[in-house]
Motif scaffolding. Structure first.
Motif, short mmCIF file in Angstrom:
data_model
loop_
_atom_site.label_atom_id
_atom_site.label_comp_id
_atom_site.label_asym_id
_atom_site.label_seq_id
_atom_site.Cartn_x
_atom_site.Cartn_y
_atom_site.Cartn_z
N LEU A 86 0.82 -1.21 0.00
CA LEU A 86 0.00 0.00 0.00
C LEU A 86 0.85 1.26 0.00
N ARG A 87 0.33 2.27 -0.67
CA ARG A 87 1.00 3.56 -0.80
C ARG A 87 0.13 4.66 -0.21
N PRO A 88 0.71 5.78 0.18
CA PRO A 88 -0.11 6.89 0.71
C PRO A 88 -1.20 7.31 -0.25
N GLU A 89 -0.94 7.24 -1.53
CA GLU A 89 -1.95 7.65 -2.52
C GLU A 89 -3.13 6.68 -2.62
N ASP A 90 -3.05 5.55 -1.92
CA ASP A 90 -4.18 4.63 -1.86
C ASP A 90 -5.19 5.04 -0.79
N THR A 91 -4.85 6.06 -0.02
CA THR A 91 -5.75 6.54 1.03
C THR A 91 -7.05 7.05 0.44
N ALA A 92 -8.16 6.50 0.91
CA ALA A 92 -9.47 6.85 0.38
C ALA A 92 -10.54 6.06 1.14
N VAL A 93 -11.79 6.40 0.88
CA VAL A 93 -12.90 5.56 1.30
C VAL A 93 -13.17 4.59 0.16
N TYR A 94 -13.23 3.32 0.48
CA TYR A 94 -13.42 2.27 -0.52
C TYR A 94 -14.87 1.77 -0.46
N TYR A 95 -15.46 1.66 -1.65
CA TYR A 95 -16.84 1.24 -1.78
C TYR A 95 -16.94 0.06 -2.74
N CYS A 96 -17.98 -0.74 -2.58
CA CYS A 96 -18.30 -1.71 -3.62
C CYS A 96 -19.66 -1.35 -4.21
N GLY A 97 -19.81 -1.73 -5.46
CA GLY A 97 -21.03 -1.44 -6.17
C GLY A 97 -21.29 -2.49 -7.23
N SER A 98 -22.52 -2.51 -7.74
CA SER A 98 -22.89 -3.47 -8.77
C SER A 98 -23.17 -2.74 -10.08
N ALA A 99 -22.88 -3.40 -11.17
CA ALA A 99 -23.09 -2.80 -12.48
C ALA A 99 -24.57 -2.63 -12.77
N LEU A 100 -24.92 -1.56 -13.46
CA LEU A 100 -26.29 -1.36 -13.89
C LEU A 100 -26.70 -2.49 -14.83
N PRO A 101 -27.95 -2.92 -14.78
CA PRO A 101 -28.38 -4.01 -15.66
C PRO A 101 -28.10 -3.73 -17.12
N GLY A 102 -27.46 -4.66 -17.79
CA GLY A 102 -27.21 -4.54 -19.21
C GLY A 102 -26.16 -3.52 -19.60
N ALA A 103 -25.41 -3.02 -18.62
CA ALA A 103 -24.42 -1.99 -18.93
C ALA A 103 -23.18 -2.20 -18.09
N TYR A 104 -22.28 -3.06 -18.54
CA TYR A 104 -21.06 -3.32 -17.79
C TYR A 104 -19.89 -2.60 -18.43
N TYR A 105 -19.50 -1.51 -17.81
CA TYR A 105 -18.33 -0.74 -18.23
C TYR A 105 -17.37 -0.74 -17.04
N PRO A 106 -16.45 -1.69 -17.03
CA PRO A 106 -15.56 -1.83 -15.86
C PRO A 106 -14.85 -0.54 -15.48
N LEU A 107 -14.81 -0.29 -14.20
CA LEU A 107 -14.09 0.84 -13.60
C LEU A 107 -14.78 2.19 -13.81
N ASP A 108 -15.85 2.25 -14.57
CA ASP A 108 -16.57 3.50 -14.77
C ASP A 108 -17.69 3.59 -13.75
#
Length: 125
Positions: A86-108
């Protein structure tokens, strides 16, 4: 109703490791495209790692490739993010989420929904 509960964050020194967990309800992870995202103060939410449904194909942000690993435990319906070096620039709040139905655009993040409350990761000496 889809719900995610993230956990596992904390304070870690540079070079350290953490494993984040995301317990899912209201959907089956094995049949859903899901991902980890993070948001640092003053910055937009950005994609960290995603995993597709069924085949489980993974996609990583360039900034975390080789250091982070996304995985899921179908029996526990839980998503994980193993974070190493881990690096200092990894500092953040981390969330998980699910892709909208029929629209999988990874990382967006604009194509993901059902965000959990997040878990804080702080990398500092």
């Amino acid at each position: 109703q889809v719900q995610f509960v993230e956990s596992g964050g904390g304070l870690v020194q540079p070079g350290g490791s953490l494993t984040l967990s995301c317990a899912a309800s209201g959907l089956t992870l094995s049949g859903s495209a899901v991902g980890w995202f993070r948001q640092a103060p003053g910055k937009q939410r950005e994609g960290v790692a995603c995993i597709s449904s069924r085949a489980g194909t993974t996609v990583y942000a360039d900034s975390v490739k080789g250091r982070f690993t996304i995985s899921r435990d179908n029996s526990q319906n839980t998503l994980y993010l193993q974070m190493n070096n881990l690096r200092p620039e990894d500092t953040a709040v981390y969330y998980c989420g699910s892709a909208l139905p029929g629209a999988y655009y990874p990382l967006d993040s604009s194509y993901f929904t059902s965000w959990g409350q997040g878990t804080q990761v702080t990398v500092s000496s």
